[in-house]
Design a protein around this motif. Structure first.
Motif, PDB file in Angstrom:
ATOM      1  N   PHE A 286      94.487   5.970  26.611  1.00  0.00           N
ATOM      2  CA  PHE A 286      93.952   7.334  26.539  1.00  0.00           C
ATOM      3  C   PHE A 286      94.996   8.397  26.871  1.00  0.00           C
ATOM      4  O   PHE A 286      94.686   9.590  26.854  1.00  0.00           O
ATOM      5  N   TRP A 287      96.225   7.983  27.164  1.00  0.00           N
ATOM      6  CA  TRP A 287      97.281   8.944  27.475  1.00  0.00           C
ATOM      7  C   TRP A 287      97.577   9.798  26.244  1.00  0.00           C
ATOM      8  O   TRP A 287      97.539   9.320  25.115  1.00  0.00           O
ATOM      9  N   GLY A 288      97.912  11.061  26.485  1.00  0.00           N
ATOM     10  CA  GLY A 288      98.349  11.951  25.412  1.00  0.00           C
ATOM     11  C   GLY A 288      97.248  12.412  24.481  1.00  0.00           C
ATOM     12  O   GLY A 288      97.530  12.988  23.436  1.00  0.00           O
ATOM     13  N   LYS A 289      96.002  12.195  24.859  1.00  0.00           N
ATOM     14  CA  LYS A 289      94.871  12.559  23.997  1.00  0.00           C
ATOM     15  C   LYS A 289      94.005  13.657  24.605  1.00  0.00           C
ATOM     16  O   LYS A 289      92.923  13.927  24.125  1.00  0.00           O
ATOM     17  N   GLY A 290      94.475  14.250  25.688  1.00  0.00           N
ATOM     18  CA  GLY A 290      93.723  15.328  26.326  1.00  0.00           C
ATOM     19  C   GLY A 290      92.630  14.862  27.270  1.00  0.00           C
ATOM     20  O   GLY A 290      91.892  15.686  27.821  1.00  0.00           O
ATOM     21  N   VAL A 291      92.519  13.556  27.469  1.00  0.00           N
ATOM     22  CA  VAL A 291      91.457  13.026  28.326  1.00  0.00           C
ATOM     23  C   VAL A 291      91.620  13.507  29.769  1.00  0.00           C
ATOM     24  O   VAL A 291      90.661  13.970  30.394  1.00  0.00           O
ATOM     25  N   ALA A 292      92.823  13.409  30.302  1.00  0.00           N
ATOM     26  CA  ALA A 292      93.054  13.809  31.694  1.00  0.00           C
ATOM     27  C   ALA A 292      92.792  15.297  31.886  1.00  0.00           C
ATOM     28  O   ALA A 292      92.138  15.698  32.858  1.00  0.00           O
ATOM     29  N   THR A 293      93.283  16.126  30.980  1.00  0.00           N
ATOM     30  CA  THR A 293      93.086  17.575  31.098  1.00  0.00           C
ATOM     31  C   THR A 293      91.610  17.930  31.025  1.00  0.00           C
ATOM     32  O   THR A 293      91.095  18.692  31.851  1.00  0.00           O
ATOM     33  N   THR A 294      90.905  17.375  30.046  1.00  0.00           N
ATOM     34  CA  THR A 294      89.470  17.653  29.905  1.00  0.00           C
ATOM     35  C   THR A 294      88.707  17.171  31.130  1.00  0.00           C
ATOM     36  O   THR A 294      87.853  17.895  31.667  1.00  0.00           O
ATOM     37  N   ALA A 295      89.021  15.965  31.582  1.00  0.00           N
ATOM     38  CA  ALA A 295      88.328  15.413  32.750  1.00  0.00           C
ATOM     39  C   ALA A 295      88.582  16.267  33.989  1.00  0.00           C
ATOM     40  O   ALA A 295      87.660  16.536  34.763  1.00  0.00           O
ATOM     41  N   LEU A 296      89.825  16.697  34.196  1.00  0.00           N
ATOM     42  CA  LEU A 296      90.135  17.507  35.368  1.00  0.00           C
ATOM     43  C   LEU A 296      89.440  18.865  35.285  1.00  0.00           C
ATOM     44  O   LEU A 296      88.873  19.337  36.280  1.00  0.00           O
ATOM     45  N   LYS A 297      89.447  19.498  34.124  1.00  0.00           N
ATOM     46  CA  LYS A 297      88.746  20.786  33.980  1.00  0.00           C
ATOM     47  C   LYS A 297      87.261  20.608  34.289  1.00  0.00           C
ATOM     48  O   LYS A 297      86.668  21.429  34.996  1.00  0.00           O
ATOM     49  N   ASP A 298      86.656  19.554  33.756  1.00  0.00           N
ATOM     50  CA  ASP A 298      85.240  19.291  34.032  1.00  0.00           C
ATOM     51  C   ASP A 298      85.014  19.004  35.516  1.00  0.00           C
ATOM     52  O   ASP A 298      84.044  19.478  36.113  1.00  0.00           O
ATOM     53  N   PHE A 299      85.907  18.223  36.096  1.00  0.00           N
ATOM     54  CA  PHE A 299      85.792  17.873  37.515  1.00  0.00           C
ATOM     55  C   PHE A 299      85.839  19.127  38.386  1.00  0.00           C
ATOM     56  O   PHE A 299      85.095  19.242  39.363  1.00  0.00           O
ATOM     57  N   LEU A 300      86.692  20.063  38.022  1.00  0.00           N
ATOM     58  CA  LEU A 300      86.850  21.280  38.820  1.00  0.00           C
ATOM     59  C   LEU A 300      85.632  22.191  38.750  1.00  0.00           C
ATOM     60  O   LEU A 300      85.497  23.096  39.579  1.00  0.00           O
ATOM     61  N   THR A 301      84.733  21.963  37.802  1.00  0.00           N
ATOM     62  CA  THR A 301      83.465  22.697  37.792  1.00  0.00           C
ATOM     63  C   THR A 301      82.459  22.025  38.731  1.00  0.00           C
ATOM     64  O   THR A 301      81.569  22.685  39.252  1.00  0.00           O
ATOM     65  N   LEU A 302      82.598  20.707  38.917  1.00  0.00           N
ATOM     66  CA  LEU A 302      81.735  19.973  39.849  1.00  0.00           C
ATOM     67  C   LEU A 302      82.220  20.112  41.286  1.00  0.00           C
ATOM     68  O   LEU A 302      81.424  20.208  42.212  1.00  0.00           O
ATOM     69  N   GLU A 303      83.510  20.060  41.446  1.00  0.00           N
ATOM     70  CA  GLU A 303      84.154  20.085  42.760  1.00  0.00           C
ATOM     71  C   GLU A 303      84.718  21.480  42.979  1.00  0.00           C
ATOM     72  O   GLU A 303      85.736  21.842  42.389  1.00  0.00           O
ATOM     73  N   THR A 304      84.045  22.264  43.817  1.00  0.00           N
ATOM     74  CA  THR A 304      84.410  23.667  43.974  1.00  0.00           C
ATOM     75  C   THR A 304      85.232  23.959  45.226  1.00  0.00           C
ATOM     76  O   THR A 304      85.522  25.122  45.508  1.00  0.00           O
ATOM     77  N   THR A 305      85.628  22.930  45.959  1.00  0.00           N
ATOM     78  CA  THR A 305      86.470  23.136  47.141  1.00  0.00           C
ATOM     79  C   THR A 305      87.788  23.786  46.707  1.00  0.00           C
ATOM     80  O   THR A 305      88.456  23.303  45.798  1.00  0.00           O
ATOM     81  N   ARG A 306      88.132  24.884  47.376  1.00  0.00           N
ATOM     82  CA  ARG A 306      89.391  25.557  47.129  1.00  0.00           C
ATOM     83  C   ARG A 306      89.948  26.020  48.469  1.00  0.00           C
ATOM     84  O   ARG A 306      89.184  26.374  49.349  1.00  0.00           O
ATOM     85  N   PRO A 307      91.238  26.028  48.650  1.00  0.00           N
ATOM     86  CA  PRO A 307      92.195  25.528  47.661  1.00  0.00           C
ATOM     87  C   PRO A 307      92.095  24.007  47.544  1.00  0.00           C
ATOM     88  O   PRO A 307      91.606  23.325  48.443  1.00  0.00           O
ATOM     89  N   ILE A 308      92.585  23.515  46.417  1.00  0.00           N
ATOM     90  CA  ILE A 308      92.654  22.077  46.193  1.00  0.00           C
ATOM     91  C   ILE A 308      94.069  21.768  45.710  1.00  0.00           C
ATOM     92  O   ILE A 308      94.659  22.558  44.972  1.00  0.00           O
ATOM     93  N   PHE A 309      94.590  20.657  46.173  1.00  0.00           N
ATOM     94  CA  PHE A 309      95.981  20.316  45.912  1.00  0.00           C
ATOM     95  C   PHE A 309      96.092  19.071  45.041  1.00  0.00           C
ATOM     96  O   PHE A 309      95.222  18.194  45.076  1.00  0.00           O
ATOM     97  N   GLY A 310      97.175  18.995  44.310  1.00  0.00           N
ATOM     98  CA  GLY A 310      97.538  17.796  43.566  1.00  0.00           C
ATOM     99  C   GLY A 310      98.992  17.486  43.866  1.00  0.00           C
ATOM    100  O   GLY A 310      99.815  18.397  43.975  1.00  0.00           O
ATOM    101  N   ARG A 311      99.281  16.219  44.028  1.00  0.00           N
ATOM    102  CA  ARG A 311     100.660  15.791  44.276  1.00  0.00           C
ATOM    103  C   ARG A 311     101.054  14.845  43.160  1.00  0.00           C
ATOM    104  O   ARG A 311     100.254  14.007  42.736  1.00  0.00           O
TER     105      ARG A 311
END
Length: 162
Positions: free
Chosen positions: A94-119
């Motif tokens: 599923f790499w390179g098909k937009g799955v990660a970006t779409t999933a993260l955008k969707d996740f960020l609507t469910l998970e509203t904690t801010r700030p939120i970090f990624g490493r």
């Protein structure tokens, strides 16, 4: 509407998902890019014990990523040293098909904690692009021991405030 591979859905992770998710992290290239893995990624018993425990932790938001009718990966929010952080793992097909970006955008609507970090490891360009596409801004660097590489490496720290 027919469910196809371009349709991404998130659902709470259940113990039954763990066998599939374990298989994803056996891929050598994926582990290399993730870098910060468990000491023995091939130890299924330890993996299942750890993630079964994490699924029961109410401070962690674990979601399974479904693409079409297949489990494509996982995404989670956890607390580390007082900060909310995200982590995700996408199965290689599923790499390179937009799955990660779409999933993260969707996740960020469910998970509203801010700030939120990624490493992310300094050379994991795919994950850096995913974070940036979702509005995360690189705010610093750190160094840590990467079990998969058996050395200390640089990681980039990203932050999302909105």
């Amino acid at each position: 509407m027919k469910n196809n591979a371009n349709e991404i859905q998130l659902r709470p992770t259940v113990v039954a998902d763990l066998d599939v998710l374990f298989e994803f992290q056996l891929d050598h290239e994926a582990r290399h890019l993730a870098a910060f893995t468990s000491k023995d990624s091939t130890d299924k018993e330890a993996y299942l014990a750890k993630y079964t425990r994490l699924l029961a932790d109410p401070t962690i938001n674990n979601q399974t990523i479904i693409a079409g009718n297949e489990i494509a990966g996982s995404i989670a929010r956890f607390i580390m040293e007082g900060d909310a952080e995200i982590t995700y793992w996408i199965d290689k097909p599923f790499w390179g098909k937009g799955v990660a970006t779409t999933a993260l955008k969707d996740f960020l609507t469910l998970e509203t904690t801010r700030p939120i970090f990624g490493r992310v490891a300094f050379d994991n360009l795919g994950s850096q692009k995913v974070l940036e596409n979702c509005g995360f801004v690189k705010t610093g660097t750190d160094k840590g021991f990467a079990n998969e590489r058996q050395t200390e490496i640089e990681e980039f720290i990203y932050r999302l405030d909105r």
